[in-house]
Design a protein around this motif. Sequence first.
Motif, PDB file in Angstrom:
ATOM      1  N   LEU A   1      -1.690   7.428  11.959  1.00 53.35           N
ATOM      2  CA  LEU A   1      -1.858   8.674  11.203  1.00 53.35           C
ATOM      3  C   LEU A   1      -0.654   9.550  11.490  1.00 53.35           C
ATOM      4  CD1 LEU A   1      -3.631  10.745   9.589  1.00 53.35           C
ATOM      5  CD2 LEU A   1      -4.460  11.498  11.802  1.00 53.35           C
TER       6      LEU A   1
ATOM      7  N   GLN B   1       0.152  13.189  11.457  1.00 50.85           N
ATOM      8  CA  GLN B   1      -0.432  14.520  11.383  1.00 50.85           C
ATOM      9  C   GLN B   1       0.684  15.555  11.299  1.00 50.85           C
ATOM     10  OE1 GLN B   1      -3.759  15.707  11.371  1.00 50.85           O
ATOM     11  NE2 GLN B   1      -2.747  17.634  10.984  1.00 50.85           N
TER      12      GLN B   1
ATOM     13  N   GLY C   1     -10.614   6.210  12.561  1.00 50.54           N
ATOM     14  CA  GLY C   1     -11.104   6.393  11.199  1.00 50.54           C
ATOM     15  C   GLY C   1     -12.612   6.479  11.224  1.00 50.54           C
TER      16      GLY C   1
ATOM     17  N   VAL D   1     -13.195   3.724   6.142  1.00 53.74           N
ATOM     18  CA  VAL D   1     -12.429   4.903   5.747  1.00 53.74           C
ATOM     19  C   VAL D   1     -11.353   5.143   6.793  1.00 53.74           C
ATOM     20  CG1 VAL D   1     -12.542   7.382   5.290  1.00 53.74           C
ATOM     21  CG2 VAL D   1     -14.428   5.895   4.590  1.00 53.74           C
ATOM     22  N   PRO D   2     -10.082   5.174   6.386  1.00 56.40           N
ATOM     23  CA  PRO D   2      -9.007   5.379   7.364  1.00 56.40           C
ATOM     24  C   PRO D   2      -8.990   6.823   7.861  1.00 56.40           C
ATOM     25  CG  PRO D   2      -8.105   5.341   5.154  1.00 56.40           C
ATOM     26  CD  PRO D   2      -9.575   5.015   5.029  1.00 56.40           C
ATOM     27  N   PRO D   3      -8.305   7.066   8.973  1.00 56.36           N
ATOM     28  CA  PRO D   3      -8.204   8.448   9.448  1.00 56.36           C
ATOM     29  C   PRO D   3      -7.410   9.297   8.457  1.00 56.36           C
ATOM     30  CG  PRO D   3      -6.731   7.030  10.701  1.00 56.36           C
ATOM     31  CD  PRO D   3      -7.553   6.139   9.808  1.00 56.36           C
ATOM     32  N   SER D   4      -7.716  10.575   8.437  1.00 60.23           N
ATOM     33  CA  SER D   4      -6.977  11.482   7.564  1.00 60.23           C
ATOM     34  C   SER D   4      -6.529  12.687   8.378  1.00 60.23           C
ATOM     35  CB  SER D   4      -7.836  11.921   6.382  1.00 60.23           C
ATOM     36  OG  SER D   4      -9.007  12.568   6.837  1.00 60.23           O
ATOM     37  N   PRO D   5      -5.420  13.303   7.971  1.00 61.09           N
ATOM     38  CA  PRO D   5      -4.922  14.457   8.736  1.00 61.09           C
ATOM     39  C   PRO D   5      -5.929  15.605   8.754  1.00 61.09           C
ATOM     40  CG  PRO D   5      -3.277  13.684   7.166  1.00 61.09           C
ATOM     41  CD  PRO D   5      -4.551  12.963   6.856  1.00 61.09           C
TER      42      PRO D   5
END
Length: 110
Positions: free
Chosen positions: A51, A53, A63, A73-77
Motif C-alpha cells: 500500500l 499511503q 486488507g 478486498v485489498p488494503p486502501s489508503p
Amino acid sequence: MLAPWFAARTAAEAEEGLEGTSVLWSRYRTFEDLAAGGAAALRGEPLMAPLDQPGVGPHLAPGGPLLLDGRQVPPSPAPELGEHTDEVLADLLSLSPPELASLRADGVVA
C-alpha cells in the motif's frame, strides 16, 4: 477445549492439521520475530499487500479478512484529514451545498 488438541501436537502437526481448513490461524510471532524477518516475513501472508499511503509511503498493510466472490478486498489508503467533511455534514445535519459553502466562507469549516 482447544488447549488439549494443541498440547498433544507439535507446531508442525498443528499446522498440517489446520492447513486447508476454514479455521483462521497463524503461527504466533513476536515483534522480535517480525523484526528479524523484516517485511519479507509478511509478504507470503494472504491478508497483507503493498500500500502506498500518501504522507507515509509504501508499506505492507492488511486488507479485508473476508473473501467475497473468491476475492479479498485489498488494503486502501486512509482518508486525508477532512476528506469526508462535506459528506458527513450533509448527511448528519442535512446541510445543502450552499449551506456548506457558507460555512466554509465563514471559516467555520476548513
